[in-house]
Write an enzyme that holds these catalytic residues in place. Structure first.
Site, PDB file in Angstrom:
ATOM      1  N   GLU A  80       6.196   4.214   0.627  1.00  0.00           N
ATOM      2  CA  GLU A  80       6.163   3.710  -0.754  1.00  0.00           C
ATOM      3  C   GLU A  80       7.089   4.552  -1.641  1.00  0.00           C
ATOM      4  O   GLU A  80       8.276   4.519  -1.456  1.00  0.00           O
ATOM      5  CB  GLU A  80       4.747   3.626  -1.311  1.00  0.00           C
ATOM      6  CG  GLU A  80       4.494   2.419  -2.213  1.00  0.00           C
ATOM      7  CD  GLU A  80       5.321   2.324  -3.487  1.00  0.00           C
ATOM      8  OE1 GLU A  80       6.229   1.456  -3.536  1.00  0.00           O
ATOM      9  OE2 GLU A  80       5.061   3.066  -4.440  1.00  0.00           O
ATOM     10  N   SER A 107       7.689  -5.831  -0.712  1.00  0.00           N
ATOM     11  CA  SER A 107       8.965  -6.526  -0.958  1.00  0.00           C
ATOM     12  C   SER A 107       9.879  -6.397   0.242  1.00  0.00           C
ATOM     13  O   SER A 107      11.025  -6.868   0.198  1.00  0.00           O
ATOM     14  CB  SER A 107       9.672  -5.900  -2.162  1.00  0.00           C
ATOM     15  OG  SER A 107       8.854  -5.933  -3.280  1.00  0.00           O
ATOM     16  N   GLY A 117      12.065  -0.914  -3.244  1.00  0.00           N
ATOM     17  CA  GLY A 117      10.978  -1.578  -3.965  1.00  0.00           C
ATOM     18  C   GLY A 117      11.289  -3.049  -4.131  1.00  0.00           C
ATOM     19  O   GLY A 117      11.859  -3.688  -3.245  1.00  0.00           O
ATOM     20  N   ASP A 162       0.887  -0.421  -4.471  1.00  0.00           N
ATOM     21  CA  ASP A 162       1.607  -1.706  -4.458  1.00  0.00           C
ATOM     22  C   ASP A 162       0.659  -2.862  -4.779  1.00  0.00           C
ATOM     23  O   ASP A 162       1.088  -3.995  -4.985  1.00  0.00           O
ATOM     24  CB  ASP A 162       2.268  -1.958  -3.097  1.00  0.00           C
ATOM     25  CG  ASP A 162       3.700  -1.430  -3.040  1.00  0.00           C
ATOM     26  OD1 ASP A 162       4.177  -0.879  -4.055  1.00  0.00           O
ATOM     27  OD2 ASP A 162       4.341  -1.560  -1.987  1.00  0.00           O
ATOM     28  N   THR A 183      11.987   4.060   0.575  1.00  0.00           N
ATOM     29  CA  THR A 183      11.931   3.238   1.785  1.00  0.00           C
ATOM     30  C   THR A 183      13.231   3.377   2.573  1.00  0.00           C
ATOM     31  O   THR A 183      14.186   4.014   2.126  1.00  0.00           O
ATOM     32  CB  THR A 183      11.636   1.766   1.391  1.00  0.00           C
ATOM     33  OG1 THR A 183      10.479   1.740   0.561  1.00  0.00           O
ATOM     34  CG2 THR A 183      11.424   0.831   2.564  1.00  0.00           C
ATOM     35  N   GLU A 210       0.863   3.664  -0.593  1.00  0.00           N
ATOM     36  CA  GLU A 210       1.101   2.216  -0.555  1.00  0.00           C
ATOM     37  C   GLU A 210       0.085   1.413  -1.353  1.00  0.00           C
ATOM     38  O   GLU A 210       0.392   0.302  -1.810  1.00  0.00           O
ATOM     39  CB  GLU A 210       1.094   1.737   0.896  1.00  0.00           C
ATOM     40  CG  GLU A 210       2.086   0.643   1.186  1.00  0.00           C
ATOM     41  CD  GLU A 210       3.528   1.140   1.129  1.00  0.00           C
ATOM     42  OE1 GLU A 210       4.294   0.572   0.340  1.00  0.00           O
ATOM     43  OE2 GLU A 210       3.868   2.093   1.850  1.00  0.00           O
ATOM     44  N   THR A 249       8.441   2.455   5.277  1.00  0.00           N
ATOM     45  CA  THR A 249       8.269   3.120   3.986  1.00  0.00           C
ATOM     46  C   THR A 249       7.047   4.019   3.956  1.00  0.00           C
ATOM     47  O   THR A 249       6.135   3.851   4.780  1.00  0.00           O
ATOM     48  CB  THR A 249       8.136   2.040   2.878  1.00  0.00           C
ATOM     49  OG1 THR A 249       8.182   2.658   1.594  1.00  0.00           O
ATOM     50  CG2 THR A 249       6.836   1.272   3.003  1.00  0.00           C
ATOM     51  N   ARG A 281       2.085  -2.896   8.202  1.00  0.00           N
ATOM     52  CA  ARG A 281       1.794  -2.590   6.805  1.00  0.00           C
ATOM     53  C   ARG A 281       0.468  -1.828   6.719  1.00  0.00           C
ATOM     54  O   ARG A 281      -0.478  -2.125   7.462  1.00  0.00           O
ATOM     55  CB  ARG A 281       1.677  -3.912   6.029  1.00  0.00           C
ATOM     56  CG  ARG A 281       1.441  -3.778   4.539  1.00  0.00           C
ATOM     57  CD  ARG A 281       2.646  -3.248   3.836  1.00  0.00           C
ATOM     58  NE  ARG A 281       2.594  -3.441   2.388  1.00  0.00           N
ATOM     59  CZ  ARG A 281       3.402  -2.799   1.555  1.00  0.00           C
ATOM     60  NH1 ARG A 281       4.288  -1.930   1.990  1.00  0.00           N
ATOM     61  NH2 ARG A 281       3.330  -3.029   0.260  1.00  0.00           N
TER      62      ARG A 281
HETATM   63  N1  GLY Z   1       6.448  -0.037  -1.029  1.00  0.00           N
HETATM   64  C1  GLY Z   1       7.596  -0.847  -1.028  1.00  0.00           C
HETATM   65  C2  GLY Z   1       7.391  -2.208  -0.507  1.00  0.00           C
HETATM   66  O1  GLY Z   1       6.494  -2.412   0.284  1.00  0.00           O
HETATM   67  O2  GLY Z   1       8.078  -3.112  -0.870  1.00  0.00           O
END
Ligand code: GLY
Length: 601
Positions: free
Chosen positions: A414, A464, A485, A436, A394, A433, A412, A93
């Site tokens: 985003e 998510s 998402g 988020d 994504t 990102e 992703t 991430r």
């Molecule tokens: N940017 C989508 C997620 O991380 O869920």
């Protein structure tokens, strides 16, 4: 229940065959684009394992589905190791830069509008995908990074045909492929948007991938590419001036950390799910919804339930509303803010929450619950918070190799097209990102609000993403996940219920129309399909459910997610796959022609 695939919906390709190895199960890849699926299949054919194949798929997706994922973004890779039976998560991430602040998207106390905030350098998180893939390869792969990059380099250099999905994403880009000259030059050459069937060559991207193949990830995190990334996200646009400028430095890139995590484990009707732990809400919220639903006989038509019945849909909506109320308040990066994870999944807590669901009437907007008392490590009170809408984007793919190692990987940048910023001279898109995170800070000690998802230095934004492994009697049965998402959680939930409660095959479970609610206030999104009938929708409208439009009309018009899945059956031992035609989902089976050493991990 037997998880079988529906052969008519497969693109099944036997790359090689061997009577000598007829007893060995095939390797299977299920990916949202055929060229990326072929890249993974090539690694399996050459004797690579699922992790080698996953690396090749991810790099190829960067080329053929650049609007969804790539080295400018991040993701979560779930790996199941056949020999030890262990499941691990490679968390790549994105991280906020060291100079990030809780109020950076709301400098005057007011959140920047999402379209503005998400297309500025400020939204770009330190990318993790390349470090994540490289880490997975080093620990569990058998091939060199450069070998797994070869198919992607070929695709970028020689080109490929733009498919319908990419053409639509360019045509409906919300301006994102038009904001920056480098992005426009690639996807709108001469000002004309690429159309389905056009040939796309990406020379800058090919150069970048070759540089990484030759010099390793440090070319990206410490070398010339790092300098170009920092410069690109510092470019600002006039209307928000310096407030939109990215805060990432060379030091942030050099210090990016992949985290190896344990999966979150949940149980549902005798099945086990291994899912994403924080900073993703993917596993926790999916498991919460399942546990809230477990007391309802969802598969039993005789009791008014069954797939698509108003009663089933109603309790699903209510469980989603409750779990998303909790998610909005309590879930974030547990490394940065203490999280009542044990409380959120405590049977006592879940029983009090499930008791709020009345199968015959709609609840008023639920608040987040109070899990901390169930979580002896924490003490806090509930409170409200808001999240912005997340758009569909994504990508997800799943792989099983002939030894039974599995990968379920969601990645992703985003939003579709990420921040819209292509790194000049290097040809890849940067993520957005950091949007988020909560765009306005929510931490409030007086109200007991921990600001679980507020921006902070080096923190990971709540995700998510929900790559999932489904197990029975301790053995893996299926691996799947989805883009979309916050709807990711509900796509994974729908497929899980379809398999377990509704007895569908893997392909049927993917094909069936989906239902999604991502906010406590409860607007319903659903897909068209005879099994979400207008009569069922009217019954839900009469109960007060919102988002379905006018009475008597079909309000189920969305397309939700894109689930790519693989499955293992034990008797006889076979591996299958199922693809989602909501994108160009492709399953490829591979039977290696050469005798290979045992590569169970
Ligand atoms: N940017 C989508 C997620 O991380 O869920």
């Amino acid at each position: 229940m037997s998880i079988r695939s529906h052969s008519l919906r497969w693109l099944v390709i036997y790359l090689l065959s061997s009577s000598v190895l007829a007893a060995a199960p095939d390797g299977v890849v299920a990916v949202s684009h055929p060229a990326a699926a072929a890249a993974g299949a090539r690694m399996l054919t050459q004797g690579g394992n699922a992790i080698d194949a996953a690396a090749a798929v991810q790099f190829a997706l960067n080329v053929v589905e650049p609007q969804s994922s790539g080295i400018g973004g991040g993701g979560f890779m779930l790996i199941h190791l056949a020999k030890t039976g262990k499941t691990v998560i490679v968390d790549s991430r994105e991280q906020a830069p060291a100079a990030a602040t809780a109020d950076m998207f709301a400098p005057e106390g007011l959140a920047m509008p999402f379209p503005l905030a998400s297309t500025r350098g400020l939204a770009v998180g330190v990318p993790g995908t390349l470090r994540g893939v490289d880490t997975a390869l080093r620990r569990w792969g058998t091939m060199k990074l450069a070998a797994t990059m070869a198919p992607a380099i070929e695709l970028a250099e020689r080109g490929f045909r733009v498919n319908r999905f990419m053409a639509e994403d360019i045509a409906h880009d919300g301006g994102r492929t038009q904001l920056q000259p480098e992005t426009a030059a690639t996807f709108r050459p001469g000002g004309v948007p690429l159309a389905e069937g056009d040939w796309l060559v990406q020379r800058d991207l090919a150069k970048t991938l070759k540089l990484i193949a030759a010099r390793g990830p440090d070319a990206f995190y410490r070398g010339p590419i790092a300098h170009a990334i920092v410069k690109a996200q510092q470019r600002t646009r006039n209307e928000i001036g310096a407030t939109g400028q990215g805060r990432m430095t060379l030091s942030d890139l050099a210090h990016y950390q992949v985290v190896i995590r344990q999966p979150l484990i949940g149980h549902y009707r005798g099945w086990t799910l291994a899912g994403m732990p924080p900073p993703s809400s993917g596993g926790l919220t999916t498991i919460q919804i399942l546990k809230l639903l477990e007391r309802f006989p969802l598969g039993d038509a005789a009791q008014g339930y069954g797939f698509g019945s108003p009663k089933t849909i109603h309790v699903m909506i209510e469980a989603m509303r409750l779990a998303f109320a909790d998610r909005a308040v309590w879930i974030g990066d547990a490394a940065a803010v203490p999280m009542p994870q044990t409380g959120l999944l405590h049977p006592g807590y879940l029983a009090t929450r499930s008791a709020l669901i009345n199968p015959d009437s709609r609840m008023v907007t639920p608040q987040a619950g109070t899990p901390p008392p169930w979580d002896t490590s924490l003490a806090a009170r509930p409170h409200a918070s808001r999240t912005h809408l997340e758009s569909p984007h994504t990508t997800h793919f799943s792989i099983v190799d002939r030894w039974g190692n599995m990968v379920s990987y969601t990645s992703t940048i985003e939003n579709t097209w990420g921040s819209g910023i292509t790194v000049p001279g290097y040809g890849f898109l940067l993520n957005n990102e950091l949007t988020d995170f909560n765009l306005t800070p929510t931490a409030d000690a007086a109200k007991g609000n921990p600001g679980a998802n507020d921006v902070a230095p080096a923190k990971r934004p709540r995700s998510s993403m929900a790559p999932t492994l489904l197990m029975k009697n301790g053995k893996p049965v299926a691996a799947f996940g989805s883009p979309g998402g916050a709807t990711i959680i509900n796509s994974v939930l729908n497929v899980t219920l379809n398999l377990i409660d509704h007895g569908m095959t893997l392909q049927q479970a993917i094909d069936a129309p989906r239902l999604s609610v991502t906010h406590a206030t409860g607007p319903v999104s659903c897909e068209s399909g005879a099994r979400f009938s207008v009569a069922a929708q009217n019954a839900l409208r009469n109960q007060g459910h919102i988002g379905l439009g006018e009475a008597g009309t079909d309000g189920c018009r969305q397309s939700i997610g894109s689930v790519q899945a693989v499955a293992m059956e034990t008797a006889p031992e076979t591996h299958n796959g199922a693809a989602d035609l909501r994108r160009e989902g492709t399953v490829i089976r591979v039977k290696p022609a050469i005798a290979l050493p045992d590569r169970r991990l």
